[in-house]
Design a protein around this motif. Structure first.
Motif, PDB file in Angstrom:
ATOM      1  N   MET A 208       9.471  55.130  52.837  1.00 54.12           N
ATOM      2  CA  MET A 208      10.946  54.464  52.807  1.00 54.12           C
ATOM      3  C   MET A 208      11.054  53.642  54.139  1.00 54.12           C
ATOM      4  O   MET A 208      11.627  52.532  54.051  1.00 54.12           O
ATOM      5  CB  MET A 208      11.874  55.601  52.832  1.00 54.12           C
ATOM      6  CG  MET A 208      13.486  54.728  52.553  1.00 54.12           C
ATOM      7  SD  MET A 208      13.507  53.772  51.193  1.00 54.12           S
ATOM      8  CE  MET A 208      13.432  54.872  49.948  1.00 54.12           C
ATOM      9  N   TRP A 209      10.904  54.363  55.308  1.00 58.32           N
ATOM     10  CA  TRP A 209      11.154  53.501  56.617  1.00 58.32           C
ATOM     11  C   TRP A 209      10.440  52.395  56.785  1.00 58.32           C
ATOM     12  O   TRP A 209      11.010  51.207  57.196  1.00 58.32           O
ATOM     13  CB  TRP A 209      11.178  54.578  57.741  1.00 58.32           C
ATOM     14  CG  TRP A 209      11.536  54.085  58.854  1.00 58.32           C
ATOM     15  CD1 TRP A 209      10.764  53.984  60.261  1.00 58.32           C
ATOM     16  CD2 TRP A 209      12.780  53.488  59.340  1.00 58.32           C
ATOM     17  NE1 TRP A 209      11.522  53.722  61.030  1.00 58.32           N
ATOM     18  CE2 TRP A 209      12.836  53.413  60.609  1.00 58.32           C
ATOM     19  CE3 TRP A 209      13.943  53.281  58.623  1.00 58.32           C
ATOM     20  CZ2 TRP A 209      14.035  52.642  61.436  1.00 58.32           C
ATOM     21  CZ3 TRP A 209      15.119  52.830  59.137  1.00 58.32           C
ATOM     22  CH2 TRP A 209      15.114  52.608  60.536  1.00 58.32           C
ATOM     23  N   PRO A 210       8.927  52.408  56.671  1.00 52.23           N
ATOM     24  CA  PRO A 210       8.106  51.301  56.716  1.00 52.23           C
ATOM     25  C   PRO A 210       8.640  50.001  55.633  1.00 52.23           C
ATOM     26  O   PRO A 210       8.481  48.739  56.016  1.00 52.23           O
ATOM     27  CB  PRO A 210       6.759  51.506  56.474  1.00 52.23           C
ATOM     28  CG  PRO A 210       6.759  53.089  56.965  1.00 52.23           C
ATOM     29  CD  PRO A 210       7.964  53.683  56.297  1.00 52.23           C
ATOM     30  N   LEU A 211       9.120  50.610  54.382  1.00 53.00           N
ATOM     31  CA  LEU A 211       9.606  49.591  53.557  1.00 53.00           C
ATOM     32  C   LEU A 211      10.612  48.673  54.084  1.00 53.00           C
ATOM     33  O   LEU A 211      10.763  47.566  53.726  1.00 53.00           O
ATOM     34  CB  LEU A 211       9.821  50.286  52.255  1.00 53.00           C
ATOM     35  CG  LEU A 211      10.179  49.472  50.873  1.00 53.00           C
ATOM     36  CD1 LEU A 211       8.988  48.314  50.507  1.00 53.00           C
ATOM     37  CD2 LEU A 211      10.602  50.271  50.041  1.00 53.00           C
ATOM     38  N   LEU A 212      11.556  49.542  54.813  1.00 52.00           N
ATOM     39  CA  LEU A 212      12.779  48.855  55.289  1.00 52.00           C
ATOM     40  C   LEU A 212      12.515  48.085  56.509  1.00 52.00           C
ATOM     41  O   LEU A 212      13.231  46.756  56.679  1.00 52.00           O
ATOM     42  CB  LEU A 212      13.822  50.049  55.529  1.00 52.00           C
ATOM     43  CG  LEU A 212      14.436  50.825  54.627  1.00 52.00           C
ATOM     44  CD1 LEU A 212      15.183  51.835  55.100  1.00 52.00           C
ATOM     45  CD2 LEU A 212      14.993  49.877  53.661  1.00 52.00           C
ATOM     46  N   VAL A 213      11.725  48.295  57.370  1.00 54.24           N
ATOM     47  CA  VAL A 213      11.619  47.749  58.588  1.00 54.24           C
ATOM     48  C   VAL A 213      10.527  46.822  58.689  1.00 54.24           C
ATOM     49  O   VAL A 213      10.245  45.601  59.638  1.00 54.24           O
ATOM     50  CB  VAL A 213      11.416  48.613  59.824  1.00 54.24           C
ATOM     51  CG1 VAL A 213      12.688  49.565  59.891  1.00 54.24           C
ATOM     52  CG2 VAL A 213      10.126  49.279  59.901  1.00 54.24           C
ATOM     53  N   LEU A 214       9.509  46.526  57.579  1.00 52.04           N
ATOM     54  CA  LEU A 214       8.390  45.822  57.502  1.00 52.04           C
ATOM     55  C   LEU A 214       8.397  44.797  56.399  1.00 52.04           C
ATOM     56  O   LEU A 214       8.626  45.095  55.214  1.00 52.04           O
ATOM     57  CB  LEU A 214       6.890  46.566  57.528  1.00 52.04           C
ATOM     58  CG  LEU A 214       6.504  47.568  58.693  1.00 52.04           C
ATOM     59  CD1 LEU A 214       5.373  47.967  58.107  1.00 52.04           C
ATOM     60  CD2 LEU A 214       6.497  46.673  59.999  1.00 52.04           C
TER      61      LEU A 214
END
Length: 274
Positions: A208-214
């Motif tokens: 979830m977090w890589p999907l949001l920031v990358l």
């Protein structure tokens, strides 16, 4: 009596091991099959001949190698930093007396009660303001100080390290880092190994977090890259998805096998001590 007990243990453990291993075996079967084989009735129960064909289609669908290297970079860097900070901090909380230690540790534990979903929006806004979006810094910095890891190391240090040994080393003129390296680190080795495996798995599987920031596909980690294999309206090339998942799982198995003895020692340390 002992032979009977050992026989009963095998009767219980062998089916349990087979039950836990079956999902991975089924992943191998689907990775070596075609879509029609996966949905055939009765289903295929043994690996097929399509592994290399599915791998070729996988590499043609996404830049798997780049995503794999990105995940290795992020997971290894984040794990090393997090484990180092957790080991040092847990050692300090366990072995050193300083004003406000218990209050500070209590505040640290309180952060574990915050749901991840509650922190996503403010964390995202912070990294927007810092200009860190589309970099790996948001994937490494937030988890650098792990409350769970510090708690883990503190408990391990409290049981494995004798305070008198620390005092003796300090009397001999050893500084903090030397005391930790020669006294704390060897005693904490099983705990460090166990937390390393746990943290690497967490970083490797984070989605979830890589999907949001990358936003740049060249920076995608493996979970985000594999998500691209899912087609519209729920349609997917299932053998390609499965072979991608299989290849993404292999590093986790390698890491566990490398640290397995230390992990087992960490899991049984409390029972042996008691």
């Amino acid at each position: 009596m002992k032979s009977r007990r050992a026989w009963l243990q095998h009767v219980v453990l062998i089916p349990a091991a087979a039950l836990f291993a079956f999902p991975f075996y089924w992943l191998v079967v689907m990775s070596t099959s075609t879509t029609s084989d996966i949905f055939s009735s009765p289903p295929r129960l043994f690996p097929g001949p399509e592994l290399f064909a599915n791998i070729e289609r996988l590499f043609g669908s996404i830049d798997f190698l780049q995503a794999f290297l990105n995940s290795v970079l992020v997971s290894v860097t984040a794990t090393v930093i997090t484990v180092a900070i957790a080991a040092l901090s847990g050692f300090v909380f366990a072995m050193y007396r300083f004003p406000g230690r218990n209050w500070l540790f209590g505040i640290l534990l309180a952060t574990m009660t915050l749901p991840t979903g509650v922190m996503l929006v403010p964390m995202f806004q912070i990294y927007v303001d810092l200009g860190w979006l589309n970099t790996y810094l948001p994937l490494i910095v937030p988890g650098a100080a792990s409350a769970f890891g510090i708690f883990w190391m503190r408990q391990a240090a409290s049981e494995a390290v004798q305070y008198e040994v620390i005092e003796a080393a300090r009397v001999d003129g050893a500084g903090f880092l030397r005391v930790f390296w020669h006294v704390g680190a060897p005693a904490l080795r099983p705990a460090i190994a166990g937390f390393t495996v746990f943290q690497f798995m967490w970083n490797w599987n984070e989605y979830m977090w890589p999907l949001l920031v990358l936003n740049d596909s060249d920076l995608y980690t493996l979970p985000v890259a594999l998500q691209q294999l899912n087609g519209n309206y729920g349609t997917s090339d299932y053998p390609v998805v499965m072979v991608g998942t299989l290849l993404a799982t292999l590093p986790l198995i390698v890491v566990f096998l490398f640290f397995r003895r230390q992990v087992m020692s960490s899991a049984t340390a409390g029972a042996v001590k008691g």
